[in-house]
Motif scaffolding. Structure first.
Motif, PDB file in Angstrom:
ATOM      1  N   ALA A 186       0.837  -1.209   0.000  1.00 43.73           N
ATOM      2  CA  ALA A 186       0.000   0.000   0.000  1.00 43.73           C
ATOM      3  C   ALA A 186       0.871   1.259   0.000  1.00 43.73           C
ATOM      4  N   THR A 187       1.964   1.217   0.749  1.00 43.85           N
ATOM      5  CA  THR A 187       2.913   2.347   0.752  1.00 43.85           C
ATOM      6  C   THR A 187       3.465   2.594  -0.651  1.00 43.85           C
ATOM      7  N   PHE A 188       3.870   1.512  -1.299  1.00 53.55           N
ATOM      8  CA  PHE A 188       4.447   1.633  -2.648  1.00 53.55           C
ATOM      9  C   PHE A 188       3.401   2.155  -3.637  1.00 53.55           C
ATOM     10  N   ARG A 189       2.187   1.610  -3.521  1.00 52.75           N
ATOM     11  CA  ARG A 189       1.143   2.012  -4.455  1.00 52.75           C
ATOM     12  C   ARG A 189       0.796   3.488  -4.298  1.00 52.75           C
ATOM     13  N   ARG A 190       0.784   3.926  -3.048  1.00 58.17           N
ATOM     14  CA  ARG A 190       0.492   5.329  -2.790  1.00 58.17           C
ATOM     15  C   ARG A 190       1.583   6.230  -3.408  1.00 58.17           C
ATOM     16  N   ALA A 191       2.833   5.786  -3.284  1.00 57.87           N
ATOM     17  CA  ALA A 191       3.931   6.563  -3.875  1.00 57.87           C
ATOM     18  C   ALA A 191       3.782   6.646  -5.394  1.00 57.87           C
ATOM     19  N   LEU A 192       3.341   5.542  -5.985  1.00 56.20           N
ATOM     20  CA  LEU A 192       3.187   5.494  -7.439  1.00 56.20           C
ATOM     21  C   LEU A 192       2.023   6.361  -7.907  1.00 56.20           C
ATOM     22  N   GLU A 193       0.909   6.325  -7.184  1.00 54.83           N
ATOM     23  CA  GLU A 193      -0.307   6.995  -7.637  1.00 54.83           C
ATOM     24  C   GLU A 193      -0.453   8.414  -7.104  1.00 54.83           C
ATOM     25  N   ARG A 194       0.208   8.726  -6.012  1.00 48.17           N
ATOM     26  CA  ARG A 194      -0.058   9.963  -5.287  1.00 48.17           C
ATOM     27  C   ARG A 194       1.200  10.768  -5.002  1.00 48.17           C
ATOM     28  N   PRO A 195       2.060  10.965  -5.974  1.00 47.51           N
ATOM     29  CA  PRO A 195       3.268  11.748  -5.683  1.00 47.51           C
ATOM     30  C   PRO A 195       2.893  13.147  -5.197  1.00 47.51           C
ATOM     31  N   GLU A 196       3.674  13.633  -4.229  1.00 50.02           N
ATOM     32  CA  GLU A 196       3.451  14.977  -3.702  1.00 50.02           C
ATOM     33  C   GLU A 196       4.528  15.911  -4.234  1.00 50.02           C
ATOM     34  N   PRO A 197       4.168  16.853  -5.076  1.00 50.42           N
ATOM     35  CA  PRO A 197       5.189  17.765  -5.607  1.00 50.42           C
ATOM     36  C   PRO A 197       5.820  18.568  -4.471  1.00 50.42           C
ATOM     37  N   ARG A 198       7.151  18.725  -4.510  1.00 50.72           N
ATOM     38  CA  ARG A 198       7.896  19.341  -3.405  1.00 50.72           C
ATOM     39  C   ARG A 198       7.956  20.864  -3.549  1.00 50.72           C
ATOM     40  N   ILE A 199       6.760  21.434  -3.719  1.00 48.00           N
ATOM     41  CA  ILE A 199       6.645  22.877  -3.961  1.00 48.00           C
ATOM     42  C   ILE A 199       7.276  23.697  -2.831  1.00 48.00           C
ATOM     43  N   ALA A 200       6.882  23.402  -1.599  1.00 47.87           N
ATOM     44  CA  ALA A 200       7.357  24.217  -0.472  1.00 47.87           C
ATOM     45  C   ALA A 200       8.871  24.110  -0.337  1.00 47.87           C
ATOM     46  N   LEU A 201       9.408  22.923  -0.567  1.00 44.67           N
ATOM     47  CA  LEU A 201      10.851  22.752  -0.475  1.00 44.67           C
ATOM     48  C   LEU A 201      11.564  23.546  -1.570  1.00 44.67           C
ATOM     49  N   GLY A 202      11.054  23.475  -2.783  1.00 40.89           N
ATOM     50  CA  GLY A 202      11.672  24.222  -3.885  1.00 40.89           C
ATOM     51  C   GLY A 202      11.761  25.708  -3.560  1.00 40.89           C
ATOM     52  N   ILE A 203      10.685  26.257  -3.015  1.00 43.75           N
ATOM     53  CA  ILE A 203      10.687  27.685  -2.661  1.00 43.75           C
ATOM     54  C   ILE A 203      11.668  27.941  -1.507  1.00 43.75           C
TER      55      ILE A 203
END
Lengths: 332, 332
Positions: A186-203
């Motif tokens: 389930a962890t792997f599947r979530r990573a595959l389907e639900r990536p979180e863009p690292r917007i706050a980190l980039g800024i």
């Protein structure tokens, strides 16, 4: 078909008109020949476009809500890698038929992510045809703060946000290449389907990091893009590449394959001067994203030396890694 | 497939790097996570996106050079309708295989038009899949000079650039609906495959015209968009709608069908105050594009009056026209 596609237009236009909470004054959205958009004062627009095709980037049976999320997430990830703040996006798509339940779920996934990032839908196009999604995102970034691929310097540290490899591990389970217990799967599947863009980190990395990109095709290939654009070499400690607890429960060779040549990670790989280590760690803490140092950048050694990555293990022993395309990665 | 698509990337990146002659300082194009773009000083970016799908917008056997031209032309036409000056575009496409001859011809048609308009390719995406083209164009326009659909006023004249109907006449010949001699057929085919976006006219109409759009789905439907956005009515003299000499050689009912519900014209339909007639004509002369007055805008007559077009013939007699979808247009 006109009435079908009017239905779709209304479906998306409904939430498009809500707009972002910090909408640029004068922005004109859906309903005219063009949208009008300006970057924030003194900034530039960062623009990226990605096309997702059924059967290549996702399977026909994908949860449409996850697809809506991911289609925008992979684009926002390009903004994150530039240090840009999301502002707006356009959505063009073709689909075989106007299935209202499918569209409801797809738009839910899309707008939930868009609204979290104050990113307004400002235009688009819908048509009949094989399922195809094309999103163009617009962010705003001060010109000299943009995290470009060509900005790495000799002596820079190489950093990775989050962990790598979970998405590839999820794909491997879907393909039957390996297995894991239900919780890890389930962890792997979530990573595959639900990536979180690292917007706050980039800024947060503006003015701290030098070069950056997002890891979408696997670290080995993507880091090489920075090296090629910056005309430099890298040494990477394979054992330092951050992995989730779930991934650490797979066999060591699978871990390496997933972390180094996996793809679909959407984590940031960036360089920063050694003097900025504390600042990088502070940026990560400020936005609650782990950052891990995995190697160093060095100059080319001779006139004909080419950008390349030297792989080492934790003890510093060199490793020879052979890459035979995107999914064919073997440690000797 | 990676090597195939690297080939394509190189194919397009080669001409992308040339850039426009008046490139915005600081623009970063292909090769990073995002392109960086700023509108001209004091202006806004006008943005439009269109997706073209094989079998729906073009046939599989289309001349790829014409397809390259048209894919960009229909997008530039949206900029023209806004009074915007082209600046850049992104191109995302999926295609079943990397056919070098096809790509050479397609990119030739695309870049020939782009370079004529100083419009630089700044980003893109290529992938495998059924043939699909998604272009997003960026232009620059002073905020208050943008020709919006909601800006028409009662008493405005309604104008059309060029002539309408030739593209639909060409489609009818392809479909075997009617025929024409070889010379007229070539005229129609050229209109269908080679629309010329009215960029120079759109810019010349800044501060002269009020509302504008480009005629892509047929005059009857498109003019209604201005009326709906402006909450107004229109009266149009059907016999005044400009037609080419070639179209005038087809039967009168076909002429009306092609000019009023044809589509694919990419001419500008715009409104301007009656006091601006000389200025409109001067704008047309300045850019060598004929402009023809075809009707007038009027206020809604009652609280529940709806935006609509009243059709008249040259003698002022009312005509009842029934539209049954895009291609089903009948004069009673």
């Amino acid at each position: 078909m006109l009435s079908e596609f009017s239905l779709i237009d209304r479906f998306f236009a409904r939430r498009a008109t809500a707009g972002p909470s910090d909408a640029t004054a004068g922005t004109l959205g859906i309903g005219d020949d063009c949208a009008l958009l300006a970057p924030r004062a003194g900034e530039m627009l960062a623009i990226s476009t990605d096309m997702l095709v059924e059967g290549r980037h996702f399977f026909a049976d994908i949860d449409p809500e996850a697809l809506g999320h991911k289609a925008l997430a992979v684009n926002l990830s390009d903004l994150a890698a530039m240090g840009a703040r999301p502002q707006a996006f356009t959505l063009a798509f073709s689909l075989p038929k106007a299935d209202e339940a499918w569209l409801a779920a797809f738009s839910e996934g899309l707008f939930a992510l868009a609204e979290r990032h104050d990113c307004a839908l400002i235009g688009g196009d819908t048509t009949g045809g094989p399922l195809n999604l094309c999103i163009t995102v617009f962010g705003s970034v001060p010109p000299h703060a943009a995290l470009r691929r060509d900005a790495a310097q000799p002596g820079d540290d190489i950093w990775i946000s989050g962990t790598l490899g979970d998405a590839r591990a999820g794909l491997g389970i879907q393909r039957g290449e390996w297995s894991a217990d239900a919780s890890d799967a389930a962890t792997f599947r979530r990573a595959l389907e639900r990536p979180e863009p690292r917007i706050a980190l980039g800024i947060a990395l503006r003015g701290v990091a030098r070069a950056a990109l997002d890891v979408s095709d696997g670290l080995a290939g993507d880091l090489l893009h920075i090296l090629e654009r910056s005309a430099l070499r890298a040494t990477v400690d394979v054992d330092a590449v951050p992995r989730s607890a779930a991934l650490r429960r797979l066999a060591p060779d699978i871990q390496r394959r997933c972390t180094l040549a996996g793809g679909d990670d959407y984590e940031l790989c960036f360089t920063a001067p050694a003097a900025a280590r504390a600042a990088v760690e502070a940026a990560g803490r400020a936005v609650d994203v782990p950052v891990t140092r995995i190697g160093t950048i060095s100059a080319l050694q001779a006139p004909h030396d080419r950008p390349a990555i030297a792989w080492r293990d934790a003890a510093g022993a060199p490793l020879t890694l052979t890459l035979q395309g995107f999914d064919h990665f073997h440690a000797d």
